[in-house]
Design an enzyme around this catalytic site. Structure first.
Site, PDB file in Angstrom:
ATOM      1  N   MET A  31      72.247   9.005  29.395  1.00  0.00           N
ATOM      2  CA  MET A  31      72.795   8.844  30.738  1.00  0.00           C
ATOM      3  C   MET A  31      73.998   7.901  30.709  1.00  0.00           C
ATOM      4  O   MET A  31      74.406   7.372  31.750  1.00  0.00           O
ATOM      5  CB  MET A  31      71.734   8.327  31.716  1.00  0.00           C
ATOM      6  CG  MET A  31      70.650   9.346  32.008  1.00  0.00           C
ATOM      7  SD  MET A  31      69.816   9.124  33.596  1.00  0.00           S
ATOM      8  CE  MET A  31      69.133   7.490  33.419  1.00  0.00           C
ATOM      9  N   GLY A  32      74.551   7.705  29.520  1.00  0.00           N
ATOM     10  CA  GLY A  32      75.733   6.871  29.411  1.00  0.00           C
ATOM     11  C   GLY A  32      75.399   5.400  29.338  1.00  0.00           C
ATOM     12  O   GLY A  32      74.281   5.005  29.020  1.00  0.00           O
ATOM     13  N   HIS A  35      74.804   1.777  24.342  1.00  0.00           N
ATOM     14  CA  HIS A  35      74.615   0.529  23.616  1.00  0.00           C
ATOM     15  C   HIS A  35      74.311   0.860  22.156  1.00  0.00           C
ATOM     16  O   HIS A  35      74.328   2.033  21.750  1.00  0.00           O
ATOM     17  CB  HIS A  35      73.517  -0.325  24.253  1.00  0.00           C
ATOM     18  CG  HIS A  35      72.226   0.412  24.498  1.00  0.00           C
ATOM     19  ND1 HIS A  35      71.448   0.931  23.486  1.00  0.00           N
ATOM     20  CD2 HIS A  35      71.583   0.725  25.654  1.00  0.00           C
ATOM     21  CE1 HIS A  35      70.373   1.504  23.985  1.00  0.00           C
ATOM     22  NE2 HIS A  35      70.436   1.415  25.304  1.00  0.00           N
ATOM     23  N   HIS A  38      71.817   3.685  21.412  1.00  0.00           N
ATOM     24  CA  HIS A  38      72.332   5.046  21.525  1.00  0.00           C
ATOM     25  C   HIS A  38      73.128   5.437  20.281  1.00  0.00           C
ATOM     26  O   HIS A  38      73.010   6.558  19.772  1.00  0.00           O
ATOM     27  CB  HIS A  38      73.252   5.170  22.751  1.00  0.00           C
ATOM     28  CG  HIS A  38      72.561   5.042  24.059  1.00  0.00           C
ATOM     29  ND1 HIS A  38      72.874   4.051  24.966  1.00  0.00           N
ATOM     30  CD2 HIS A  38      71.580   5.782  24.641  1.00  0.00           C
ATOM     31  CE1 HIS A  38      72.125   4.194  26.037  1.00  0.00           C
ATOM     32  NE2 HIS A  38      71.329   5.227  25.868  1.00  0.00           N
ATOM     33  N   GLN A 155      58.160   9.357  27.844  1.00  0.00           N
ATOM     34  CA  GLN A 155      59.164  10.422  27.923  1.00  0.00           C
ATOM     35  C   GLN A 155      59.224  11.196  26.610  1.00  0.00           C
ATOM     36  O   GLN A 155      59.314  12.434  26.613  1.00  0.00           O
ATOM     37  CB  GLN A 155      60.525   9.819  28.247  1.00  0.00           C
ATOM     38  CG  GLN A 155      61.668  10.816  28.212  1.00  0.00           C
ATOM     39  CD  GLN A 155      62.985  10.185  28.580  1.00  0.00           C
ATOM     40  OE1 GLN A 155      63.241   9.909  29.745  1.00  0.00           O
ATOM     41  NE2 GLN A 155      63.827   9.912  27.588  1.00  0.00           N
ATOM     42  N   SER A 187      68.594  -1.633  26.361  1.00  0.00           N
ATOM     43  CA  SER A 187      68.525  -0.740  27.515  1.00  0.00           C
ATOM     44  C   SER A 187      69.797  -0.893  28.322  1.00  0.00           C
ATOM     45  O   SER A 187      70.351  -2.000  28.421  1.00  0.00           O
ATOM     46  CB  SER A 187      67.314  -1.088  28.393  1.00  0.00           C
ATOM     47  OG  SER A 187      67.363  -0.397  29.626  1.00  0.00           O
ATOM     48  N   SER A 188      70.237   0.209  28.905  1.00  0.00           N
ATOM     49  CA  SER A 188      71.415   0.140  29.766  1.00  0.00           C
ATOM     50  C   SER A 188      71.163  -0.750  30.975  1.00  0.00           C
ATOM     51  O   SER A 188      72.105  -1.281  31.569  1.00  0.00           O
ATOM     52  CB  SER A 188      71.805   1.550  30.223  1.00  0.00           C
ATOM     53  OG  SER A 188      72.097   2.374  29.113  1.00  0.00           O
TER      54      SER A 188
END
Length: 284
Positions: A31-32, A35, A38, A155, A187-188
């Protein structure tokens, strides 16, 4: 600079060309607000044999049950593209909500039992949104391999089951949680923490490690292990949504005496909701 496409026809054309050249496509759905975690997924998908990597950036409205949370989610596409380029991502797919869910869209994907508890209970409709958008991403990219982080453990289990149940011919891989030096899971959402709250959030990893020590010492009663975590968190977090020791495969509450358990934690710190998890094993 890594190329960015926002239209489905452009994505399909680029992928058709890559496959015509004999490329093995790998996809990293995000979801962009990228970091280091990712970017480690990008490295891992290449290790899995992908030589054409697509990173998707899409803040999926269907998986947010709180409009304020959706509005607050960081959107940093230019920075994401630059970060992706440092890892050699071949293509960033950044569609609009309108292209993913055009007028008349009415189909969703549900995984039932695995989503009843934990995140599914606290975020109604969340997993339907996740499984629907991931199915669409996988259908559009048709990758040989897709990779996800275990930081969102429930998830990961849900998506793995979904791919198996739908007979999707995709190799699903998971990567362990990437953490800061103080233990906080990347985490974002961490960027929304005030400095003092960022310090308080390190209590999550400490609490899980305390439970792991008790487990390694022989404690096998689920409620006792959950109590260790709750006691450790008290005073450092504002609220606890759940602390649960579960079966790693079924996500049901673990049986006392289990040789492995998955510890799931969801808390609120400074107005930011954070989740984390840890595998409890006898010899860490």
């Amino acid at each position: 600079m890594t190329d960015i496409v926002d239209s489905i026809p452009d994505l399909v054309a680029r992928l058709d060309h890559a496959r015509a050249e004999g490329k093995r496509v790998g996809v990293v759905p995000t979801m962009g607000a990228l970091h280091t975690g990712h970017l480690a997924l990008v490295d891992e998908v290449r290790n899995a044999g992908a030589n054409f990597v697509v990173l998707t950036v899409f803040v999926n409205p269907l998986q947010f049950n709180d409009a304020k949370d959706l509005d607050a989610y960081p959107r940093t596409l230019d920075e994401d593209a630059r970060a992706a380029a440092t890892r050699g991502v071949d293509l960033v797919f950044a569609p609009s909500p309108g292209s993913m869910y055009p007028p008349g869209h009415q189909t969703s994907v549900d995984v039932h039992d695995l989503t009843r508890r934990w995140e599914g209970e606290h975020r109604p409709g969340h997993f339907r949104g996740v499984t629907t958008v991931v199915t669409k991403r996988l259908a559009l990219t048709a990758p040989a391999v897709a990779i996800f982080g275990r930081k969102d453990y429930q998830q990961w289990v849900v998506l793995r089951r979904m791919v198996e149940d739908l007979n999707l011919r995709i190799e699903m891989r998971a990567m362990d949680t990437v953490r800061e030096s103080d233990g906080l899971a990347l985490s974002s959402r961490n960027g929304r923490l005030a400095p003092t709250d960022r310090v308080r959030a390190t209590a999550i990893a400490r609490a899980m490690r305390a439970a792991q020590r008790r487990f390694a010492d022989g404690e096998r009663r689920r409620v006792v292990l959950e109590g260790v975590v709750r006691d450790s968190l008290n005073g450092d977090v504002d609220a606890i949504d759940y602390v649960a020791c579960v079966d790693p495969e079924t996500l049901e509450p673990a049986s006392d005496g289990s040789v492995t358990m998955q510890l799931l934690v969801a808390v609120h710190v400074g107005g930011v909701r954070l989740i984390d998890n840890m595998r409890l094993v006898s010899t860490p």
